[in-house]
Design a protein around this motif. Structure first.
Motif, PDB file in Angstrom:
ATOM      1  N   GLY A  48       0.552  -1.299  -0.165  1.00 43.36           N
ATOM      2  CA  GLY A  48      -0.018  -0.133  -0.014  1.00 43.36           C
ATOM      3  C   GLY A  48       0.718   1.180  -0.015  1.00 43.36           C
ATOM      4  N   THR A  65      -3.553   3.630   2.009  1.00 46.11           N
ATOM      5  CA  THR A  65      -4.142   2.569   1.318  1.00 46.11           C
ATOM      6  C   THR A  65      -3.392   1.544   1.203  1.00 46.11           C
ATOM      7  N   GLU A  66      -4.134   0.435   1.751  1.00 49.64           N
ATOM      8  CA  GLU A  66      -3.584  -0.854   2.016  1.00 49.64           C
ATOM      9  C   GLU A  66      -4.293  -1.737   0.945  1.00 49.64           C
ATOM     10  N   SER A  67      -3.479  -2.760   0.299  1.00 51.19           N
ATOM     11  CA  SER A  67      -4.132  -3.769  -0.696  1.00 51.19           C
ATOM     12  C   SER A  67      -3.830  -5.111   0.010  1.00 51.19           C
ATOM     13  N   SER A  69      -4.577  -9.366  -0.352  1.00 52.15           N
ATOM     14  CA  SER A  69      -5.084 -10.558  -1.237  1.00 52.15           C
ATOM     15  C   SER A  69      -6.154 -11.119  -0.427  1.00 52.15           C
ATOM     16  N   GLU A  85     -17.120  -6.709  -0.947  1.00 47.67           N
ATOM     17  CA  GLU A  85     -16.836  -5.216  -1.225  1.00 47.67           C
ATOM     18  C   GLU A  85     -18.057  -4.516  -0.015  1.00 47.67           C
ATOM     19  N   LYS A 109     -10.271  -4.907  -6.050  1.00 44.43           N
ATOM     20  CA  LYS A 109      -9.395  -4.494  -7.619  1.00 44.43           C
ATOM     21  C   LYS A 109      -8.521  -5.758  -7.785  1.00 44.43           C
ATOM     22  N   ARG A 112      -7.889  -8.337  -5.251  1.00 41.89           N
ATOM     23  CA  ARG A 112      -7.484  -7.982  -4.065  1.00 41.89           C
ATOM     24  C   ARG A 112      -8.279  -6.885  -3.379  1.00 41.89           C
ATOM     25  N   GLU A 114      -8.607  -3.639  -1.574  1.00 42.89           N
ATOM     26  CA  GLU A 114      -8.084  -2.218  -1.451  1.00 42.89           C
ATOM     27  C   GLU A 114      -8.750  -1.269  -0.542  1.00 42.89           C
ATOM     28  N   THR A 116      -8.912   2.301   1.791  1.00 40.70           N
ATOM     29  CA  THR A 116      -8.328   3.509   1.940  1.00 40.70           C
ATOM     30  C   THR A 116      -8.963   4.234   3.170  1.00 40.70           C
TER      31      THR A 116
END
Length: 121
Positions: A48, A65-67, A69, A85, A109, A112, A114, A116
């Motif tokens: 992120g 912001t972190e992504s 899996s 989501e 996305k 993954r 994401e 924020t």
């Protein structure tokens, strides 16, 4: 005074490397119409990014912001992205919704999740 600023800059950049995983660190300075300096520092990694906006010597906004899996969340790759989501949005709203100046959002996305979190100081 100049040595103090250099020491602070070194500490901030060292923190950027430590927090952001050492991928990249970027500083930008933009002069606005009031002749004050706006500074933006961004730390990024594979997981992120963190961005801090400052006006003069005060932080005015931060965006994290972190992504993550699906596997890291314990979900199967074929899981329903829409339901995930919705669940993420609900949890973030419950966690951060009552805090003034804090916006949190989540999205799926490219397989993954994401997330924020934006804090307006």
């Amino acid at each position: 005074m100049k040595r103090s600023w250099m020491a602070v800059l070194c500490l901030v950049l060292a923190g950027c490397v430590r927090v952001g995983g050492g991928q990249t660190g970027e500083n930008r300075e933009v002069t606005d119409s009031a002749d004050t300096v706006k500074q933006v520092m961004t730390c990024t990694s594979e997981a992120g990014s963190y961005e801090f906006d400052a006006q003069g010597d005060q932080v005015t906004k931060s965006v994290q912001t972190e992504s993550v899996s699906f596997e890291e969340l314990g979900l199967e790759q074929g899981a329903d992205a829409v339901k995930i989501e919705e669940a993420i949005t609900r949890v973030l709203a419950e966690s951060y919704g009552s805090l003034e100046g804090v916006d949190a959002s989540g999205a799926v996305k490219d397989g993954r999740v994401e997330m924020t979190i934006s804090i307006d100081y």
